[in-house]
Design a protein around this motif. Structure first.
Motif, mmCIF file in Angstrom:
data_model
loop_
_atom_site.group_PDB
_atom_site.id
_atom_site.type_symbol
_atom_site.label_atom_id
_atom_site.label_comp_id
_atom_site.label_asym_id
_atom_site.label_seq_id
_atom_site.Cartn_x
_atom_site.Cartn_y
_atom_site.Cartn_z
ATOM 1 N N ARG A 1 0.886 -1.096 -0.050
ATOM 2 C CA ARG A 1 0.050 0.056 -0.054
ATOM 3 C C ARG A 1 0.791 1.256 0.050
ATOM 4 O O ARG A 1 0.660 2.210 -0.625
ATOM 5 C CB ARG A 1 -0.867 -0.075 1.199
ATOM 6 N N SER B 1 1.025 3.961 -2.987
ATOM 7 C CA SER B 1 0.666 5.274 -2.940
ATOM 8 C C SER B 1 1.704 6.304 -3.234
ATOM 9 O O SER B 1 1.470 7.248 -3.901
ATOM 10 C CB SER B 1 0.468 5.511 -1.418
ATOM 11 N N ASP C 1 1.150 0.576 10.015
ATOM 12 C CA ASP C 1 -0.186 0.582 9.433
ATOM 13 C C ASP C 1 -0.457 -0.753 9.170
ATOM 14 O O ASP C 1 -1.414 -1.291 9.276
ATOM 15 C CB ASP C 1 -0.372 1.270 8.066
ATOM 16 N N ARG D 1 -3.363 -2.970 10.862
ATOM 17 C CA ARG D 1 -4.591 -3.632 9.980
ATOM 18 C C ARG D 1 -4.727 -5.256 10.078
ATOM 19 O O ARG D 1 -5.536 -5.883 10.075
ATOM 20 C CB ARG D 1 -4.318 -3.352 8.690
ATOM 21 N N THR E 1 0.075 6.791 8.088
ATOM 22 C CA THR E 1 -1.000 7.524 7.616
ATOM 23 C C THR E 1 -1.817 8.168 8.912
ATOM 24 O O THR E 1 -1.764 7.531 9.812
ATOM 25 C CB THR E 1 -2.063 6.939 6.471
ATOM 26 N N HIS E 2 -2.768 9.273 8.697
ATOM 27 C CA HIS E 2 -3.357 9.681 9.693
ATOM 28 C C HIS E 2 -4.823 8.787 9.565
ATOM 29 O O HIS E 2 -5.803 9.478 8.775
ATOM 30 C CB HIS E 2 -3.665 11.278 9.784
ATOM 31 N N ASP E 3 -5.090 7.749 10.036
ATOM 32 C CA ASP E 3 -6.292 6.975 9.957
ATOM 33 C C ASP E 3 -6.839 6.542 11.426
ATOM 34 O O ASP E 3 -6.221 5.863 12.020
ATOM 35 C CB ASP E 3 -5.752 5.737 9.126
ATOM 36 N N ALA F 1 -8.993 4.943 12.470
ATOM 37 C CA ALA F 1 -9.653 3.728 12.571
ATOM 38 C C ALA F 1 -8.420 2.613 12.767
ATOM 39 O O ALA F 1 -8.407 1.611 13.625
ATOM 40 C CB ALA F 1 -10.382 3.049 11.168
ATOM 41 N N LEU F 2 -7.597 3.008 12.004
ATOM 42 C CA LEU F 2 -6.268 2.010 12.211
ATOM 43 C C LEU F 2 -5.531 2.201 13.610
ATOM 44 O O LEU F 2 -4.951 1.594 14.210
ATOM 45 C CB LEU F 2 -5.069 2.419 11.116
ATOM 46 N N THR F 3 -5.609 3.693 14.075
ATOM 47 C CA THR F 3 -5.148 4.212 15.557
ATOM 48 C C THR F 3 -5.963 3.211 16.414
ATOM 49 O O THR F 3 -5.321 2.641 17.489
ATOM 50 C CB THR F 3 -5.360 5.666 15.742
#
Length: 212
Positions: A33, A37, A134, A138, A173-175, A177-179
């Protein structure tokens, strides 16, 4: 937005290479990913990406041979091959093989180091920290919880993680949900939680340097 491929499968992007400046990025599937990206954001059409299964990280003794075979199978179709692995538990054998093959690989002991910056990571000396990226946030169950048998034998938790005192989530990333996934992993492991944003770190620098 185009769906990104699963990171634990063999992935190839780009058109069939015929030389003419084409560069093969031979990467760990855990980086799929992030690499895609960076290619998309920078318009790096000279790069093709091929990923080896990310699950090899659970069997580091197999990484060197898998990289060697992939390089030998593809190198005649490319001007250069860049190996997007750090040492990754191979005990120096991957670096030795890449040197023998004449291909460059990423610096550092593992992906945590090059996301954080190899020198910065070494200076932290966080020997009691367990790291997630990340990808690992996940895929925590598939790559940590289940392979260690903690889904079936939770009593093993102190044996595996008794020497850790915190989980450090190195976020690319600033996610949110992942945090939350990373925070949940820390709670399940009984560790304090820290989030540190790294972006793509030395991975981005290596791709930028080789693109020119």
């Amino acid at each position: 937005m185009r769906q990104l491929p699963d990171a634990d499968t063999l992935t190839t992007t780009g058109l069939p290479a015929t030389g003419q400046g084409k560069i093969l990025l031979l990467a760990c599937g855990a980086l799929a990913r992030e690499v895609l990206s960076l290619i998309r954001l920078n318009g790096w059409s000279q790069y093709d990406l091929q990923c080896l299964p990310a699950i090899l990280h659970n069997h580091p003794g197999r990484i060197t041979a898998a990289v060697r075979d992939a390089v030998l199978a593809a190198r005649d179709r490319y001007d250069r091959v860049l190996v997007l692995y750090a040492d990754c538990g191979t005990g120096g054998t991957l670096q030795a093989e890449c040197s023998r093959l004449g291909v460059e690989m990423l610096p550092g002991a593992h992906c945590y180091a090059f996301f954080d910056g190899v020198e910065t990571f070494a200076a932290r000396d966080e020997v009691t920290a367990f790291y997630l990226t990340d990808f690992l946030a996940r895929q925590f169950d598939a790559f940590v919880w289940q392979p260690l048998g903690l889904d079936r034998h939770p009593q093993l938790l102190p044996m595996y993680f008794g020497n850790y005192d915190r989980l450090v989530y190195l976020a690319q990333t600033h996610d949110p949900a992942l945090t939350e996934r990373a925070r949940d992993a820390a709670e399940r492991l009984g560790l304090a939680f820290t989030r540190r944003f790294t972006g793509y770190g030395d991975l981005a620098h290596a791709l930028e340097r080789n693109a020119t």
